[in-house]
Scaffold this active site. Structure first.
Site, mmCIF file in Angstrom:
data_model
loop_
_atom_site.group_PDB
_atom_site.id
_atom_site.type_symbol
_atom_site.label_atom_id
_atom_site.label_comp_id
_atom_site.label_asym_id
_atom_site.label_seq_id
_atom_site.Cartn_x
_atom_site.Cartn_y
_atom_site.Cartn_z
ATOM 1 N N SER A 131 0.753 -1.140 -0.058
ATOM 2 C CA SER A 131 0.083 -0.141 0.235
ATOM 3 C C SER A 131 0.968 1.243 0.044
ATOM 4 O O SER A 131 0.514 2.141 -0.443
ATOM 5 C CB SER A 131 -0.999 0.032 1.252
ATOM 6 O OG SER A 131 -1.845 -0.899 1.041
ATOM 7 N N GLU A 362 -4.476 -4.068 -6.863
ATOM 8 C CA GLU A 362 -4.709 -2.699 -7.443
ATOM 9 C C GLU A 362 -5.034 -1.781 -6.252
ATOM 10 O O GLU A 362 -5.869 -0.773 -6.520
ATOM 11 C CB GLU A 362 -5.330 -2.938 -8.539
ATOM 12 C CG GLU A 362 -4.381 -3.790 -9.591
ATOM 13 C CD GLU A 362 -5.093 -3.791 -11.067
ATOM 14 O OE1 GLU A 362 -5.480 -2.382 -11.330
ATOM 15 O OE2 GLU A 362 -4.830 -4.482 -11.708
ATOM 16 N N SER A 365 -9.113 -2.191 0.047
ATOM 17 C CA SER A 365 -10.184 -1.335 0.010
ATOM 18 C C SER A 365 -9.886 -0.212 1.113
ATOM 19 O O SER A 365 -10.448 0.977 0.861
ATOM 20 C CB SER A 365 -11.175 -2.401 0.829
ATOM 21 O OG SER A 365 -11.583 -3.166 0.061
#
Ligand code: CAA
Length: 393
Positions: A131, A362, A365
């Site tokens: 992330s 990708e 959440s």
């Protein structure tokens, strides 16, 4: 409802036929044994599904994003190993080169990628940069006319099969993310090595591997954009990629929903079809509503991209919502199927396992919530609905 053109309907039908007739028969075995879908990827290439948005002059289908989403949705109802291979090749690799590559890069690489002769991969994640994508440890040392690339990338979709890698690497650490470059690397160049295929919960047939680069000589002409453009390139490309994964999540949810409706009408308990029991009927009602809501978000994001409007927030919303719907309703689909849902033959347990990754890759959440909240808090309270002939009520 969205007024689909004849072309879009034809693409949707072709993808549906391909998924139901050619992917469904072998998908359980490929999934359980982790067999890479070589034949199926070849067929996707023949059908034009690997370079859908690439203009014909570079060997692609010249289609819009909505057509791509419609095809992704149908294929994802059945085989999400195939749909992730398709998604990465289309929206991260082909689109990234198409949008930001030089004319020479486009002419050299896009025809191979769009025809399926080559598959591409997008190499951003690292053991310590998931992330937190700015924390790139892979380095691209500027040697004048070339870069020397070294480092390790993790969880790379198409890791073993891709012939072309888009690799993000740090050239000037003092500049932080403004010192990151994206380099086009060919897999057979000296110094590139591929790790073992990961043994995954879902999308088990796709090849997810680490990739190691050891002093790989990359010519300067293989850099995408200006020096230091790599992080922005990754972010912008991922915004489009997220529409692809959102459509994958939509397909998973819609697939589980369709299977559940059919099963609930066939299966009887306590003297009537289980669809006639409120406990099941209400689950079906929730599925129907949330799948439709996800579809509207996903199609809207695709249409905004096609209309040349800002779609970053719309794509993040579509991915966040559709992946949640996929996760929740595949669990419910297994519940509706009872004992049959827990075995492979009925397909819903695979969709439940596949759903999880759509909340992770990708951009997790949580990352989508970062993107959405930052946009909203800076003043973008509403994402516009696409207007004009494209939307008929
Ligand atoms: N478009 C253009 N530029 C963008 C952007 C976007 N969507 N998002 C951010 N940027 C720019 C910012 O404007 C900023 O630029 P300046 O410094 O010049 O102003 C720069 O990028 C840094 O942005 P942030 O300050 O917002 O960076 P951050 O460190 O706070 O991180 C983040 C933001 C949203 C969390 C980002 O790091 C992110 O998206 N992380 C997730 C990465 C990810 O999605 N990885 C997926 C791996 S690929 C994959 O999964 C493929 C596969 O195989 C299936």
């Amino acid at each position: 409802m969205f007024n689909l053109t004849e072309e879009q309907l034809a693409v949707q039908q072709a993808a549906r036929d391909f998924a139901q007739n050619e992917l469904k028969p072998g998908v359980i075995e490929r999934d359980s044994k982790g067999i890479y879908p070589h034949e199926q990827v070849k067929k996707m290439a023949e059908l034009g599904f690997l370079g859908m948005m690439v203009p014909p002059e570079y060997g692609g289908g010249g289609m819009d994003t909505l057509s791509y989403v419609l095809a992704m949705e149908e294929i994802s109802k059945i085989d999400n190993s195939c749909s992730v291979i398709m998604s990465v090749n289309n929206s991260l690799v082909c689109w990234g080169i198409l949008k930001y590559g030089t004319e020479e890069q486009k002419r050299k690489y896009l025809p191979r990628l769009a025809s399926g002769e080559w598959i591409g991969s997008f190499c951003l994640s690292e053991p310590e940069a998931g992330s937190d994508a700015t924390s790139q440890r892979t380095t691209a040392v500027d040697m004048g006319d070339h870069y020397l690339l070294s480092g390790t990338k993790n969880w790379i979709t198409n890791g073993a099969t891709s012939k072309l890698h888009l690799v993000m690497a740090q050239t000037d650490a003092d500049k932080g993310h403004h010192g990151i470059n994206c380099l086009i690397v060919e897999a057979d160049w000296p110094g590139v090595s591929i790790g073992a295929k990961e043994d995954k919960l879902g999308i088990r047939s796709s090849d997810t591997t680490s990739i190691m680069y050891s002093d790989v000589k990359v010519p300067k002409e293989n850099r995408i954009g200006e020096d230091g453009f790599g992080f922005r390139f990754a972010m912008e490309t991922l915004s489009g990629g997220r529409i692809g994964i959102a459509s994958q999540a939509l397909g998973i949810a819609a697939g589980a929903y369709e299977l559940s409706v059919a099963y609930s009408k066939e299966r009887s308990a306590f003297g009537k079809p289980i669809s006639q029991h409120q406990a099941i009927a209400f689950k079906i009602a929730d599925m129907a509503t949330e799948v439709e809501a996800a579809r509207l978000l996903v199609y809207r994001a695709a249409m905004l991209k096609d209309l040349g409007q800002d779609y970053t927030q719309a794509a993040a919303m579509a991915k966040l919502y559709a992946s949640g719907v996929a996760m929740r309703h595949t669990v419910e689909a297994v519940q509706i199927h009872g004992g049959y849902g827990f075995v492979k033959e009925y397909h819903v347990e695979r969709l439940m396992r596949d759903a999880k990754i759509t909340q992770i890759y990708e951009g997790t959440s949580e990352v989508q919530r970062i993107v959405i909240s930052r946009n909203v808090l800076k003043g973008d309270l509403y994402v516009p609905m696409p207007t004009g002939q494209e939307l008929a009520v």
